[in-house]
Design an enzyme around this catalytic site. Structure first.
Site, PDB file in Angstrom:
ATOM      1  N   GLY A  19      10.580  -4.841  -7.044  1.00  0.00           N
ATOM      2  CA  GLY A  19       9.707  -4.552  -5.920  1.00  0.00           C
ATOM      3  C   GLY A  19       9.298  -5.782  -5.137  1.00  0.00           C
ATOM      4  N   CYS A  20       8.335  -5.581  -4.240  1.00  0.00           N
ATOM      5  CA  CYS A  20       7.942  -6.627  -3.300  1.00  0.00           C
ATOM      6  C   CYS A  20       7.254  -7.815  -3.969  1.00  0.00           C
ATOM      7  CB  CYS A  20       7.026  -6.041  -2.231  1.00  0.00           C
ATOM      8  SG  CYS A  20       7.839  -4.822  -1.176  1.00  0.00           S
ATOM      9  N   ALA A  21       6.755  -7.631  -5.181  1.00  0.00           N
ATOM     10  CA  ALA A  21       6.076  -8.726  -5.885  1.00  0.00           C
ATOM     11  C   ALA A  21       7.018  -9.505  -6.781  1.00  0.00           C
ATOM     12  CB  ALA A  21       4.912  -8.182  -6.710  1.00  0.00           C
TER      13      ALA A  21
END
Length: 210
Positions: A175-177
């Protein structure tokens, strides 16, 4: 897209074995196509079936984001009325309707566009760190919006002309993290090898998954 270079830096008065990882350069790269925030808002709000409440929620979300401009690897989002876009639309048709291409079509864009962005962000990070590509000992890449093999880590070593002995790893589907676990990997590498220079590069092509 972001890139960073890290190395071990001993704290004052500490032995080299107690060295902590330090970020010594951060670089960025973006696709060339620019999208005004208002244009993207109107694109989503204008989709067939969007009722009054939906349009209000879209307007509120875009209005409160503090974003003025977006970048994309999809030129047709910015010029949907061009002959090229209207002749064979993939993501948006000439009437502004968002299409739903299959995963293969989305991944084709990723395979074509992502490697260059990984490399551009990495080069920027190395330049800001005042380091040469030959200094890099480890590469960590992260991405979840597409995949290919050999992966982004292999392509980055090849595209930057890094040494063939560079150790590499790729983190996918986080994901984005994902940049945070990528940096943790870099920190662990530096803890084990105080002489390590770790290049971390993250790239996400979010607009291919509207």
């Amino acid at each position: 897209m972001t890139g960073s270079a890290a190395r071990s830096v001993p704290p004052a008065g500490a032995e080299a074995s107690a060295a902590a990882a330090s970020i010594i350069g951060i670089g960025t790269a973006v696709p060339p196509t620019r999208l005004a925030q208002a244009a993207v808002r109107d694109l989503f709000a204008g989709q067939p079936g969007a009722d009054r409440l939906t349009r209000r929620l879209i307007a509120a979300a875009f209005g409160q984001s503090a974003i003025a401009e977006r970048r994309t690897v999809l030129p047709e989002l910015a010029s949907r009325t061009s002959a090229e876009a209207s002749a064979s639309p993939v993501f948006v048709d000439a009437d502004g309707r968002i299409l739903h291409p299959p995963t293969g079509a989305r991944n084709d864009v990723y395979v074509h566009e992502a490697p260059g962005l990984f490399a551009a962000a990495a080069r920027d990070a190395l330049a800001r760190a005042d380091m040469d590509a030959s200094d890099v000992t480890h590469v960590v890449t992260a991405s979840c919006t597409g995949f290919f093999a050999p992966g982004p880590d292999f392509r980055l070593v090849r595209d930057l002309g890094l040494r063939t002995t560079v150790s590499r790893e790729h983190l996918g589907f986080l994901g984005c993290a994902a940049a945070l676990p990528a940096l943790r990997s870099a920190a662990r590498i530096c803890a084990v090898d105080p002489s390590a220079i770790v290049l971390v590069a993250c790239a996400e092509l979010c607009t291919i998954h509207p």
